[in-house]
Design a protein around this motif. Structure first.
Motif, short mmCIF file in Angstrom:
data_model
loop_
_atom_site.label_atom_id
_atom_site.label_comp_id
_atom_site.label_asym_id
_atom_site.label_seq_id
_atom_site.Cartn_x
_atom_site.Cartn_y
_atom_site.Cartn_z
N ALA A 1 0.94 -1.24 -0.05
CA ALA A 1 -0.07 0.12 0.04
C ALA A 1 0.79 1.24 -0.13
CB ALA A 1 -0.91 0.09 1.20
N ILE A 2 1.92 1.18 0.64
CA ILE A 2 2.84 2.42 0.85
C ILE A 2 3.59 2.43 -1.01
CG2 ILE A 2 5.22 3.19 1.75
CD1 ILE A 2 4.33 1.70 4.25
N LEU A 3 3.97 1.60 -1.19
CA LEU A 3 4.62 1.63 -2.63
C LEU A 3 3.56 2.27 -3.55
CD1 LEU A 3 6.83 -1.63 -2.65
CD2 LEU A 3 7.51 0.74 -2.39
N ALA A 4 2.19 1.67 -3.32
CA ALA A 4 1.28 2.12 -4.49
C ALA A 4 0.98 3.57 -4.19
CB ALA A 4 -0.02 1.08 -4.28
N TYR A 5 0.98 4.14 -3.04
CA TYR A 5 0.59 5.36 -2.50
C TYR A 5 1.82 6.30 -3.14
CZ TYR A 5 -0.08 9.81 -0.06
OH TYR A 5 -0.30 11.08 0.14
N ARG A 6 3.07 5.84 -2.97
CA ARG A 6 4.19 6.56 -3.64
C ARG A 6 4.12 6.75 -5.09
NH1 ARG A 6 9.61 4.26 -1.40
NH2 ARG A 6 9.52 2.99 -3.34
N GLN A 7 3.44 5.53 -5.56
CA GLN A 7 3.60 5.66 -7.11
C GLN A 7 2.43 6.47 -7.64
OE1 GLN A 7 5.59 3.86 -9.17
NE2 GLN A 7 4.57 4.55 -11.01
N ALA A 8 1.38 6.53 -6.93
CA ALA A 8 0.24 7.15 -7.47
C ALA A 8 0.33 8.76 -7.08
CB ALA A 8 -1.24 6.95 -6.64
N ASN A 9 1.02 9.23 -5.78
CA ASN A 9 1.05 10.52 -5.33
C ASN A 9 2.62 11.27 -5.11
OD1 ASN A 9 -1.91 10.72 -4.49
ND2 ASN A 9 -1.25 9.06 -3.42
N GLY A 10 3.45 10.39 -5.65
CA GLY A 10 4.64 11.05 -5.70
C GLY A 10 5.41 10.78 -4.20
N PRO A 11 6.55 11.35 -4.03
CA PRO A 11 7.49 11.13 -2.85
C PRO A 11 6.65 11.68 -1.48
CG PRO A 11 8.44 12.75 -4.07
CD PRO A 11 7.20 12.37 -4.97
N PHE A 12 6.87 11.05 -0.56
CA PHE A 12 6.41 11.45 0.56
C PHE A 12 7.25 12.95 1.20
CE2 PHE A 12 5.28 7.07 0.87
CZ PHE A 12 4.17 7.08 1.66
N ARG A 13 6.45 13.93 1.73
CA ARG A 13 7.14 15.11 2.24
C ARG A 13 7.41 15.04 3.64
NH1 ARG A 13 2.86 16.50 -1.62
NH2 ARG A 13 1.47 16.89 0.34
N THR A 14 6.67 14.28 4.30
CA THR A 14 6.75 14.06 5.92
C THR A 14 6.30 12.73 6.27
OG1 THR A 14 4.65 14.88 6.48
CG2 THR A 14 6.34 16.46 6.34
N PRO A 15 6.87 12.27 7.22
CA PRO A 15 6.50 10.93 7.83
C PRO A 15 5.09 10.75 8.24
CG PRO A 15 8.65 11.64 8.65
CD PRO A 15 8.08 12.64 8.08
N GLU A 16 4.51 11.89 8.59
CA GLU A 16 3.09 11.95 9.07
C GLU A 16 2.21 11.69 7.96
OE1 GLU A 16 5.39 14.28 10.05
OE2 GLU A 16 5.38 13.84 11.93
N GLU A 17 2.72 11.90 6.64
CA GLU A 17 1.87 11.46 5.32
C GLU A 17 1.32 9.99 5.12
OE1 GLU A 17 2.18 12.64 0.77
OE2 GLU A 17 3.54 13.51 2.05
N LEU A 18 2.20 9.19 6.06
CA LEU A 18 1.89 8.08 6.07
C LEU A 18 0.60 7.52 6.46
CD1 LEU A 18 4.75 5.94 7.48
CD2 LEU A 18 3.81 5.69 5.29
N THR A 19 -0.28 8.47 7.19
CA THR A 19 -1.66 8.11 7.79
C THR A 19 -2.64 8.26 6.43
OG1 THR A 19 -1.94 10.46 8.10
CG2 THR A 19 -1.12 9.17 9.93
N GLU A 20 -2.11 8.69 5.13
CA GLU A 20 -3.09 8.75 4.26
C GLU A 20 -3.12 7.68 3.39
OE1 GLU A 20 -2.15 12.25 1.70
OE2 GLU A 20 -1.76 13.44 3.43
N VAL A 21 -2.23 6.60 3.72
CA VAL A 21 -2.16 5.34 3.01
C VAL A 21 -3.11 4.36 3.83
CG1 VAL A 21 -0.62 3.43 2.79
CG2 VAL A 21 0.43 5.58 2.69
N ASP A 22 -3.75 3.67 2.90
CA ASP A 22 -4.81 2.87 3.42
C ASP A 22 -4.26 1.74 4.24
OD1 ASP A 22 -6.83 3.95 1.96
OD2 ASP A 22 -6.76 2.46 0.23
N GLY A 23 -5.05 1.67 5.40
CA GLY A 23 -4.39 0.42 6.51
C GLY A 23 -3.38 1.20 7.56
N ILE A 24 -3.04 2.56 7.42
CA ILE A 24 -2.09 2.91 8.41
C ILE A 24 -2.81 4.27 9.02
CG2 ILE A 24 0.11 4.18 8.73
CD1 ILE A 24 1.29 2.57 6.38
N GLY A 25 -2.91 4.21 10.38
CA GLY A 25 -3.58 4.90 10.93
C GLY A 25 -2.79 5.77 12.13
#
Length: 138
Positions: free
Chosen positions: A96-120
């Motif tokens: 899911a992290i790899l798919a999010y990175r592919q769709a939205n580009g690089p992460f700007r902050t570690p807190e952006e991980l909460t936008e990935v499905d399955g990570i709260g």
């Protein structure tokens, strides 16, 4: 020339209306609403480019060894196996992290991980000390 009571009342009423109207319009100009500005950094790639082949890096044998090494995992360059060394990240969440990175580009902050499905927030709290984006100052 003298004015009657009726004329005086009409002039006084008109003056009160003018004063009220002026105050109403001036109040609207003096108390302007704050402006909300949202910005989003978008990476645009004009032509598709091939990424260089990943170099082989030694992977820790277990999650415990990965966490004890003190090195942080870069969310923008880590592969599936490296992401799986993080606490709370298994195969599905790594994908899911790899798919999010592919769709939205690089992460700007570690807190952006909460936008990935399955990570709260709970999972983020457990791995925030072990991840970096390469841009943050952690």
């Amino acid at each position: 020339m003298k004015i009657s009571r009726l004329e005086f009342a009409a002039v006084l009423l008109a003056a009160v209306c003018v004063a009220f109207s002026a105050g109403w319009f001036l109040r609207g100009n003096a108390a302007a609403q704050p402006v909300r500005v949202e910005s989003e950094r978008t990476l645009v790639q004009s032509t598709p480019q091939l990424l260089p082949a990943p170099t082989a890096t030694p992977q820790p044998q277990s999650k415990e060894e990965a966490l004890e090494s003190g090195e942080k995992v870069d969310l923008n360059t880590a592969g599936r196996e490296e992401l799986m060394t993080l606490p709370g990240i298994g195969e599905k969440r790594a994908d899911a992290i790899l798919a999010y990175r592919q769709a939205n580009g690089p992460f700007r902050t570690p807190e952006e991980l909460t936008e990935v499905d399955g990570i709260g927030e709970g999972i983020l709290e457990g791995l925030i000390d072990y991840v970096t984006t390469g841009e943050d100052t952690r």
